[in-house]
Design an enzyme around this catalytic site. Sequence first.
Site, PDB file in Angstrom:
ATOM      1  N   GLU A   1       1.177  -0.918  -0.036  1.00  0.00           N
ATOM      2  CA  GLU A   1       0.013   0.130   0.030  1.00  0.00           C
ATOM      3  C   GLU A   1       0.411   0.917  -0.250  1.00  0.00           C
ATOM      4  O   GLU A   1       2.573   1.307   0.602  1.00  0.00           O
ATOM      5  CB  GLU A   1      -0.699  -0.225   0.776  1.00  0.00           C
ATOM      6  CG  GLU A   1      -2.271  -0.314   0.459  1.00  0.00           C
ATOM      7  CD  GLU A   1      -2.609   0.750   0.138  1.00  0.00           C
ATOM      8  OE1 GLU A   1      -2.278   1.437  -0.725  1.00  0.00           O
ATOM      9  OE2 GLU A   1      -4.465   1.072   1.043  1.00  0.00           O
ATOM     10  N   ASP A   2       0.423   2.399  -0.663  1.00  0.00           N
ATOM     11  CA  ASP A   2       1.036   3.837  -0.280  1.00  0.00           C
ATOM     12  C   ASP A   2       1.372   3.945   0.960  1.00  0.00           C
ATOM     13  O   ASP A   2       2.007   4.643   1.502  1.00  0.00           O
ATOM     14  CB  ASP A   2       0.500   4.820  -1.643  1.00  0.00           C
ATOM     15  CG  ASP A   2      -0.779   5.043  -1.063  1.00  0.00           C
ATOM     16  OD1 ASP A   2      -1.631   3.825  -0.618  1.00  0.00           O
ATOM     17  OD2 ASP A   2      -1.081   5.910  -2.025  1.00  0.00           O
TER      18      ASP A   2
ATOM     19  N   ASP B   1      -3.889   5.246   5.947  1.00  0.00           N
ATOM     20  CA  ASP B   1      -4.678   6.050   6.846  1.00  0.00           C
ATOM     21  C   ASP B   1      -5.224   6.128   7.720  1.00  0.00           C
ATOM     22  O   ASP B   1      -5.411   6.095   9.311  1.00  0.00           O
ATOM     23  CB  ASP B   1      -5.137   7.535   5.711  1.00  0.00           C
ATOM     24  CG  ASP B   1      -5.529   8.567   6.266  1.00  0.00           C
ATOM     25  OD1 ASP B   1      -4.923   9.204   7.362  1.00  0.00           O
ATOM     26  OD2 ASP B   1      -6.502   9.627   5.952  1.00  0.00           O
TER      27      ASP B   1
ATOM     28  N   LYS C   1      -0.032   6.711   9.067  1.00  0.00           N
ATOM     29  CA  LYS C   1      -0.406   8.007  10.125  1.00  0.00           C
ATOM     30  C   LYS C   1      -1.321   7.560  11.284  1.00  0.00           C
ATOM     31  O   LYS C   1      -2.160   7.237  11.320  1.00  0.00           O
ATOM     32  CB  LYS C   1      -1.296   9.270   9.383  1.00  0.00           C
ATOM     33  CG  LYS C   1      -1.112   9.479   7.965  1.00  0.00           C
ATOM     34  CD  LYS C   1      -1.975  10.737   7.546  1.00  0.00           C
ATOM     35  CE  LYS C   1      -1.392  11.242   5.828  1.00  0.00           C
ATOM     36  NZ  LYS C   1      -2.381  12.118   5.790  1.00  0.00           N
TER      37      LYS C   1
ATOM     38  N   PHE D   1      -2.177  15.806   5.103  1.00  0.00           N
ATOM     39  CA  PHE D   1      -1.600  15.929   3.753  1.00  0.00           C
ATOM     40  C   PHE D   1      -0.603  15.531   3.593  1.00  0.00           C
ATOM     41  O   PHE D   1       0.222  16.524   3.371  1.00  0.00           O
ATOM     42  CB  PHE D   1      -2.542  16.125   2.608  1.00  0.00           C
ATOM     43  CG  PHE D   1      -3.227  15.956   1.765  1.00  0.00           C
ATOM     44  CD1 PHE D   1      -4.073  14.381   1.821  1.00  0.00           C
ATOM     45  CD2 PHE D   1      -2.860  16.163   0.449  1.00  0.00           C
ATOM     46  CE1 PHE D   1      -4.588  13.622   0.390  1.00  0.00           C
ATOM     47  CE2 PHE D   1      -3.626  15.360  -0.832  1.00  0.00           C
ATOM     48  CZ  PHE D   1      -4.298  14.304  -0.311  1.00  0.00           C
TER      49      PHE D   1
ATOM     50  N   ASP E   1      -1.227  11.046  -5.011  1.00  0.00           N
ATOM     51  CA  ASP E   1      -1.520  12.273  -5.564  1.00  0.00           C
ATOM     52  C   ASP E   1      -2.453  13.173  -4.803  1.00  0.00           C
ATOM     53  O   ASP E   1      -2.779  12.460  -3.209  1.00  0.00           O
ATOM     54  CB  ASP E   1      -2.157  11.672  -6.561  1.00  0.00           C
ATOM     55  CG  ASP E   1      -3.788  11.376  -6.031  1.00  0.00           C
ATOM     56  OD1 ASP E   1      -4.038  10.468  -5.509  1.00  0.00           O
ATOM     57  OD2 ASP E   1      -4.791  11.740  -6.100  1.00  0.00           O
TER      58      ASP E   1
HETATM   59  P1  IMP Z   1      -7.549   4.834   4.510  1.00  0.00           P
HETATM   60  O1  IMP Z   1      -8.466   3.906   3.876  1.00  0.00           O
HETATM   61  O2  IMP Z   1      -8.133   5.951   5.242  1.00  0.00           O
HETATM   62  O3  IMP Z   1      -6.720   4.589   5.373  1.00  0.00           O
HETATM   63  O4  IMP Z   1      -6.789   5.089   3.229  1.00  0.00           O
HETATM   64  C1  IMP Z   1      -6.317   4.728   2.620  1.00  0.00           C
HETATM   65  C2  IMP Z   1      -6.197   6.122   1.195  1.00  0.00           C
HETATM   66  O5  IMP Z   1      -6.472   7.069   1.206  1.00  0.00           O
HETATM   67  C3  IMP Z   1      -4.472   5.551   0.648  1.00  0.00           C
HETATM   68  O6  IMP Z   1      -4.268   4.945  -0.294  1.00  0.00           O
HETATM   69  C4  IMP Z   1      -4.258   7.142  -0.045  1.00  0.00           C
HETATM   70  O7  IMP Z   1      -5.350   6.391  -1.569  1.00  0.00           O
HETATM   71  C5  IMP Z   1      -5.676   7.663   0.569  1.00  0.00           C
HETATM   72  N1  IMP Z   1      -4.542   9.609   0.677  1.00  0.00           N
HETATM   73  C6  IMP Z   1      -4.605   8.770   2.712  1.00  0.00           C
HETATM   74  N2  IMP Z   1      -3.760   9.884   3.219  1.00  0.00           N
HETATM   75  C7  IMP Z   1      -3.182  10.113   2.015  1.00  0.00           C
HETATM   76  C8  IMP Z   1      -2.405  11.671   1.615  1.00  0.00           C
HETATM   77  O8  IMP Z   1      -1.913  12.280   2.768  1.00  0.00           O
HETATM   78  N3  IMP Z   1      -1.263  12.142   0.266  1.00  0.00           N
HETATM   79  C9  IMP Z   1      -2.356  11.363  -0.662  1.00  0.00           C
HETATM   80  N4  IMP Z   1      -3.611  10.497  -0.554  1.00  0.00           N
HETATM   81  C10 IMP Z   1      -3.846   9.985   0.969  1.00  0.00           C
HETATM   82 MG    MG Z   2      -4.289   4.270  -2.519  1.00  0.00          MG
END
Ligand code: IMP
Ligand code: MG
Length: 176
Positions: free
Chosen positions: A100-101, A104, A132, A153, A160
Amino acid sequence: MIKVHDKTFVPFITREDIQKRVGELAEMINEEYAGKKPLLIGILNGSFIFAADLFRGLTIEAEISFIKLVSYKGTTSTGNVVTAIGMEEDLHGRHIIIVEDIIDTGKTLSSFLPEIHHRNPASVKIATFLSKPEALKYDIKADFNAFNIENKFVVGYGLDYDGLGRNLPDLFILSE
Ligand code: IMP
Ligand code: MG
């Protein structure tokens, strides 16, 4: 300072520090997965650059594939359902590393992991470029985590802001 759409970002993690840390994660995987021929599954779009660098750091036998997660409104009260498209591999008995990137809230992975487990892999671990911790709302923890960052962010290295910024080799953070 750089501008992406309407927002200003400042340098946060340099490409050198990123490459060094991603190399360390690859070394951990080399040690832990020798002889296991792991299958890395990168989650598009955000993970493609991290996945490519991590994969190139592997000196063991390993495979890689990519999937895209699409969320749609479920019929249940829980709201959005996430499903994977492009997952053709047979995961049965395989050692899977989800790439994963960023983790969050953890929502994406927590809704998608059951789909992986359902296919009876031998093991499942998570590799993420960023986490995070302050934003985490679901019970998801990365096994291989390059960097913990504050709840702000970021763009670059695959991540992106509204489609732009993925090609930046360094990581940038939203300026105050
Ligand atoms: P989660 O499901 O809340 O863990 O969200 C993960 C997804 O939200 C990631 O795969 C990103 O695509 C997007 N995302 C969350 N934080 C950021 C950020 O700071 N910059 C860019 N994309 C983010
Ligand atoms: Mg993503």
